[in-house]
Design a protein around this motif. Structure first.
Motif, PDB file in Angstrom:
ATOM      1  N   ARG A  36      93.559  18.410  62.894  1.00  0.00           N
ATOM      2  CA  ARG A  36      92.711  17.572  63.868  1.00  0.00           C
ATOM      3  C   ARG A  36      93.398  16.242  64.289  1.00  0.00           C
ATOM      4  O   ARG A  36      92.875  15.946  65.136  1.00  0.00           O
ATOM      5  CB  ARG A  36      91.052  17.997  63.402  1.00  0.00           C
ATOM      6  CG  ARG A  36      90.826  19.553  62.471  1.00  0.00           C
ATOM      7  CD  ARG A  36      90.415  19.925  64.096  1.00  0.00           C
ATOM      8  NE  ARG A  36      90.025  21.102  63.912  1.00  0.00           N
ATOM      9  CZ  ARG A  36      89.338  21.704  64.667  1.00  0.00           C
ATOM     10  NH1 ARG A  36      89.851  21.717  65.997  1.00  0.00           N
ATOM     11  NH2 ARG A  36      88.741  23.373  64.470  1.00  0.00           N
ATOM     12  N   LYS A  37      94.024  15.682  63.358  1.00  0.00           N
ATOM     13  CA  LYS A  37      94.902  14.593  64.011  1.00  0.00           C
ATOM     14  C   LYS A  37      93.389  13.919  63.899  1.00  0.00           C
ATOM     15  O   LYS A  37      93.739  12.370  64.488  1.00  0.00           O
ATOM     16  CB  LYS A  37      95.761  14.716  65.107  1.00  0.00           C
ATOM     17  CG  LYS A  37      96.523  15.757  65.078  1.00  0.00           C
ATOM     18  CD  LYS A  37      97.166  15.613  66.438  1.00  0.00           C
ATOM     19  CE  LYS A  37      98.739  16.565  66.345  1.00  0.00           C
ATOM     20  NZ  LYS A  37      98.846  17.624  65.556  1.00  0.00           N
ATOM     21  N   VAL A  38      92.744  13.692  63.021  1.00  0.00           N
ATOM     22  CA  VAL A  38      91.735  12.600  62.725  1.00  0.00           C
ATOM     23  C   VAL A  38      91.460  12.762  61.415  1.00  0.00           C
ATOM     24  O   VAL A  38      92.120  12.624  60.604  1.00  0.00           O
ATOM     25  CB  VAL A  38      90.400  13.712  63.025  1.00  0.00           C
ATOM     26  CG1 VAL A  38      90.248  13.630  64.488  1.00  0.00           C
ATOM     27  CG2 VAL A  38      90.082  14.251  62.020  1.00  0.00           C
ATOM     28  N   ASP A  67      89.875  11.380  67.288  1.00  0.00           N
ATOM     29  CA  ASP A  67      88.516  11.383  68.213  1.00  0.00           C
ATOM     30  C   ASP A  67      87.816  12.071  67.471  1.00  0.00           C
ATOM     31  O   ASP A  67      87.898  13.201  66.947  1.00  0.00           O
ATOM     32  CB  ASP A  67      88.917  12.603  69.366  1.00  0.00           C
ATOM     33  CG  ASP A  67      88.448  13.147  70.712  1.00  0.00           C
ATOM     34  OD1 ASP A  67      86.748  12.709  69.766  1.00  0.00           O
ATOM     35  OD2 ASP A  67      88.053  14.238  71.615  1.00  0.00           O
ATOM     36  N   ARG A  68      86.875  11.883  67.587  1.00  0.00           N
ATOM     37  CA  ARG A  68      85.476  12.247  66.489  1.00  0.00           C
ATOM     38  C   ARG A  68      84.795  13.741  67.039  1.00  0.00           C
ATOM     39  O   ARG A  68      84.517  14.508  66.259  1.00  0.00           O
ATOM     40  CB  ARG A  68      84.290  11.170  66.507  1.00  0.00           C
ATOM     41  CG  ARG A  68      84.800  10.078  65.593  1.00  0.00           C
ATOM     42  CD  ARG A  68      83.773   9.194  64.955  1.00  0.00           C
ATOM     43  NE  ARG A  68      82.800  10.169  63.904  1.00  0.00           N
ATOM     44  CZ  ARG A  68      82.174   9.114  63.004  1.00  0.00           C
ATOM     45  NH1 ARG A  68      82.920   7.977  62.974  1.00  0.00           N
ATOM     46  NH2 ARG A  68      81.320   9.867  62.195  1.00  0.00           N
ATOM     47  N   HIS A  69      85.206  13.979  68.425  1.00  0.00           N
ATOM     48  CA  HIS A  69      85.309  15.515  69.462  1.00  0.00           C
ATOM     49  C   HIS A  69      86.292  16.198  68.255  1.00  0.00           C
ATOM     50  O   HIS A  69      85.053  17.617  68.310  1.00  0.00           O
ATOM     51  CB  HIS A  69      85.007  15.332  70.755  1.00  0.00           C
ATOM     52  CG  HIS A  69      84.511  14.780  70.960  1.00  0.00           C
ATOM     53  ND1 HIS A  69      84.094  12.971  71.646  1.00  0.00           N
ATOM     54  CD2 HIS A  69      82.415  14.582  71.373  1.00  0.00           C
ATOM     55  CE1 HIS A  69      83.147  12.153  72.098  1.00  0.00           C
ATOM     56  NE2 HIS A  69      81.788  13.718  71.940  1.00  0.00           N
ATOM     57  N   ASN A  70      87.085  16.128  67.832  1.00  0.00           N
ATOM     58  CA  ASN A  70      87.451  16.687  66.940  1.00  0.00           C
ATOM     59  C   ASN A  70      87.119  17.288  65.642  1.00  0.00           C
ATOM     60  O   ASN A  70      87.972  18.244  65.150  1.00  0.00           O
ATOM     61  CB  ASN A  70      89.305  16.180  67.062  1.00  0.00           C
ATOM     62  CG  ASN A  70      89.542  16.792  68.673  1.00  0.00           C
ATOM     63  OD1 ASN A  70      89.246  17.379  69.300  1.00  0.00           O
ATOM     64  ND2 ASN A  70      90.711  15.966  69.040  1.00  0.00           N
ATOM     65  N   TRP A  71      86.705  16.664  65.476  1.00  0.00           N
ATOM     66  CA  TRP A  71      86.255  17.167  63.767  1.00  0.00           C
ATOM     67  C   TRP A  71      85.639  18.490  63.451  1.00  0.00           C
ATOM     68  O   TRP A  71      84.844  18.323  64.586  1.00  0.00           O
ATOM     69  CB  TRP A  71      85.122  16.069  63.430  1.00  0.00           C
ATOM     70  CG  TRP A  71      85.438  14.647  62.993  1.00  0.00           C
ATOM     71  CD1 TRP A  71      86.804  13.619  63.529  1.00  0.00           C
ATOM     72  CD2 TRP A  71      84.635  13.930  62.035  1.00  0.00           C
ATOM     73  NE1 TRP A  71      87.261  12.843  63.186  1.00  0.00           N
ATOM     74  CE2 TRP A  71      85.981  11.585  62.313  1.00  0.00           C
ATOM     75  CE3 TRP A  71      83.874  13.141  61.863  1.00  0.00           C
ATOM     76  CZ2 TRP A  71      85.241  11.121  61.760  1.00  0.00           C
ATOM     77  CZ3 TRP A  71      83.866  12.423  61.142  1.00  0.00           C
ATOM     78  CH2 TRP A  71      84.523  10.969  61.058  1.00  0.00           C
ATOM     79  N   ASP A  72      85.806  18.737  62.889  1.00  0.00           N
ATOM     80  CA  ASP A  72      85.233  20.011  62.466  1.00  0.00           C
ATOM     81  C   ASP A  72      84.664  20.081  61.672  1.00  0.00           C
ATOM     82  O   ASP A  72      83.926  21.694  61.085  1.00  0.00           O
ATOM     83  CB  ASP A  72      86.446  21.377  62.112  1.00  0.00           C
ATOM     84  CG  ASP A  72      87.874  21.049  61.044  1.00  0.00           C
ATOM     85  OD1 ASP A  72      87.801  20.053  60.613  1.00  0.00           O
ATOM     86  OD2 ASP A  72      87.538  22.205  60.566  1.00  0.00           O
TER      87      ASP A  72
END
Length: 162
Positions: A36-38, A67-72
């Motif tokens: 996720r590159k987070v 981007d925290r929206h990319n957190w799964d």
């Protein structure tokens, strides 16, 4: 009363993370490091000990990368759990989980990626465990250098660009 570090305060922790960010951000772009590159980084107060503080009081600084929206998943909670493990056992989570698993309780995480460096606890989550550990170690090393620099009142070293 909460114990707080004289030389490793929130500003020192923020600086330690900021110094590590170019390495972290560039490495997160490499294939296989983080899907996720987070990343989420947690730094604990080195003066806060288990016998004098609760974990929430020991939390000194947290920072998210990407981007925290990319957190799964809840990478912040994972990082805090890893930090709690290292703080309580005074060792890196990889060593504890792989070499001393008999010390783990039922409520302990089995995720690793935190370090305990001379009493400095840093944890990261969002990348592969070896990279979480590498990012944590970089931040912990920076914080140790900043604290040493502050304690002596003199810079440890200057780069040619300074």
């Amino acid at each position: 009363m909460k114990n707080t570090s004289r030389f490793a305060d929130i500003e020192a922790a923020r600086t330690a993370v900021n110094l590590a960010l170019p390495f972290i951000e560039k490495t997160l772009e490499r294939p296989g490091v983080s899907a996720r590159k987070v990343l989420h980084v947690v730094v604990l107060d080195p003066a806060a000990t288990c016998d004098c503080s609760n974990f929430e009081e020991a939390l000194l600084y947290e920072h998210s990368v990407g981007d925290r929206h990319n957190w799964d998943a809840d990478y912040a909670a994972f990082a805090r759990d890893k930090a709690r493990l290292s703080w309580r056992h005074q060792m890196g989570s990889r060593h504890l989980i792989h070499m001393e698993p008999h010390r783990l309780s039922l409520s302990d995480t089995l995720l690793w990626g935190s370090v305990w460096l001379d009493g400095i606890v840093v944890a990261a989550s969002g990348a592969m465990p070896a990279w979480d550990e590498a990012f944590s170690l970089c931040v912990a090393g920076n914080l140790r250098a900043i604290a040493l620099e502050r304690s002596t009142g003199m810079p440890i070293a200057k780069s040619q660009g300074d």
